[in-house]
Enzyme design. Structure first.
Site, mmCIF file in Angstrom:
data_model
loop_
_atom_site.group_PDB
_atom_site.id
_atom_site.type_symbol
_atom_site.label_atom_id
_atom_site.label_comp_id
_atom_site.label_asym_id
_atom_site.label_seq_id
_atom_site.Cartn_x
_atom_site.Cartn_y
_atom_site.Cartn_z
ATOM 1 N N CYS A 54 51.971 -35.906 11.113
ATOM 2 C CA CYS A 54 50.464 -36.239 10.461
ATOM 3 C C CYS A 54 50.086 -37.976 11.986
ATOM 4 C CB CYS A 54 50.898 -36.892 9.579
ATOM 5 S SG CYS A 54 49.453 -37.770 8.573
ATOM 6 N N CYS A 58 49.829 -44.808 8.110
ATOM 7 C CA CYS A 58 50.128 -44.984 6.484
ATOM 8 C C CYS A 58 51.724 -45.788 7.112
ATOM 9 C CB CYS A 58 50.719 -43.807 5.460
ATOM 10 S SG CYS A 58 49.414 -42.992 5.687
ATOM 11 N N CYS A 61 55.221 -43.981 5.808
ATOM 12 C CA CYS A 61 55.625 -43.031 6.574
ATOM 13 C C CYS A 61 56.247 -42.901 7.601
ATOM 14 C CB CYS A 61 54.332 -41.944 5.744
ATOM 15 S SG CYS A 61 54.295 -40.081 6.071
ATOM 16 N N CYS A 98 56.243 -29.035 -6.123
ATOM 17 C CA CYS A 98 55.764 -30.220 -5.375
ATOM 18 C C CYS A 98 55.390 -29.511 -3.686
ATOM 19 C CB CYS A 98 55.902 -30.926 -5.615
ATOM 20 S SG CYS A 98 55.248 -30.992 -7.325
#
Length: 366
Positions: A54, A58, A61, A98
């Site tokens: 990614c 963050c 993370c 999810c």
């Protein structure tokens, strides 16, 4: 039943959060019983359909490419792989799958088309489908809705003020805009945050202000305890105490009475007694399975044993909202527009994020 309010202030929420614990528990449990079956808990399975790499920074993370966290990345899973995982989850008692992808935002193209097919496939299994894919435009949200998406997750993470100490690669307003885009469809909203990142009680209250003043309020609010992963900027954060989780769950339940409050990351550090108190004070949703994207989670058999001890039952699918209809790709009214939205990049510097990034470079060289 008390009327749902959308004008909570930070001072009011802090006053609730800081009540004597027994008084807080009693009030939260009373509200919980007015709106929900106290012996039913919604069970979701979280599946990382695309892991690692990614571009965001963050601070919590392990999937951020700039940090060295030993997370094994993988390309987007196939539709058949996802279907197999969904069937396994269903047989274990989950009513919702999810799907999470480590993207900054959705981009039109073959990968998004593949995700839409995953949504269609799972909805046809009579399971609720949730996605967390980063920022989405209104048209992308409509395509997800048309495929049969039940919920979209996009967490606010923390208060708007403390957010600037956690993330520098996207703005708080982008998160709110994504929620607004989802609200233009029939897809329900899942949005919550993380405690234990170094924020104050005022920041926790600020996040709840942002969530509770949304109209309608999110149908699902995950409350995560930070799982400090080595290599991330927050690797040295001390775990939150169970009392903080209980207070956060209870406060959320009181100010968002109709919402399903999800006890999310960090449950491996909680005793069975601590989890039971969270359920008593208003938590009525969990993630099941041995992993939450990349961090540990209690085994589903452990959860079912705990449910049996407490007399809890898994919630069936589509109890809170009807099952969406699925429109197959060939009949779709909404098509890719090749949009290139101007999502913000605030660009300020967070020192601990930069330090973790430089540390990651050194480790990679070794």
């Amino acid at each position: 039943m008390m009327q749902t309010r959308h004008n909570w202030t930070k001072e009011e929420i802090l006053a609730i959060y800081n009540k004597p614990l027994m008084e807080l528990l009693y009030e939260a449990a009373t509200v919980h019983r007015e709106y929900h079956d106290p012996n039913t808990v919604q069970v979701s399975t979280l599946l990382s359909i695309k892991t690692g790499g990614c571009p965001e920074d963050c601070g919590y993370c392990p999937q951020a490419a700039r940090y060295h966290t030993n997370v094994d990345g993988n390309d987007l899973m196939s539709v058949q792989q996802v279907k197999a995982q969904a069937l396994r989850a269903k047989s274990s008692g989950s009513s919702r799958v999810c799907m999470g992808a480590a993207w900054r935002n959705v981009k039109d193209g073959p990968e998004f088309d593949q995700v839409l097919e995953m949504v269609r496939t799972i909805n046809k299994l009579d399971m609720e489908v949730c996605c967390t894919l980063g920022m989405v435009t209104e048209n992308q949200a409509k395509r997800l809705a048309e495929a049969g998406l039940y919920a979209y997750n996009h967490n606010l993470d923390t208060s708007e003020e403390y957010y600037k100490e956690v993330i520098s690669t996207r703005g708080y307003e982008d998160r709110l805009q994504t929620i607004e885009n989802v609200r233009k469809t029939n897809v329900t909203v899942c949005s919550g945050g993380i405690i234990g990142m170094g924020e104050s009680a005022e920041d926790r209250a600020g996040m709840l202000v942002a969530l509770s003043t949304l109209n309608p309020q999110p149908e699902s609010v995950p409350i995560n305890a930070l799982v400090a992963v080595e290599g991330t900027p927050m690797e040295d954060q001390k775990p939150v105490e169970i009392w903080e989780m209980i207070r956060m769950v209870a406060t959320t339940r009181i100010i968002m009475p109709q919402t399903q409050v999800r006890l999310s990351a960090g449950r491996t550090e909680m005793s069975r007694e601590g989890q039971a108190m969270c359920f008593f004070s208003g938590a009525n949703s969990i993630f099941a399975g041995d992993k939450l994207l990349t961090t540990p989670n209690p085994d589903v058999n452990e959860d079912m044993a705990l449910f049996k001890q407490l007399g809890l039952n898994p919630q069936k699918a589509f109890v809170k909202a009807p099952q969406p209809e699925t429109v197959d790709a060939e009949n779709s009214q909404f098509t890719a527009r090749g949009e290139k939205p101007k999502w913000s990049r605030p660009g300020h510097v967070i020192e601990r994020n930069e330090a973790a990034k430089e540390k990651g470079k050194l480790v990679s060289k070794d």
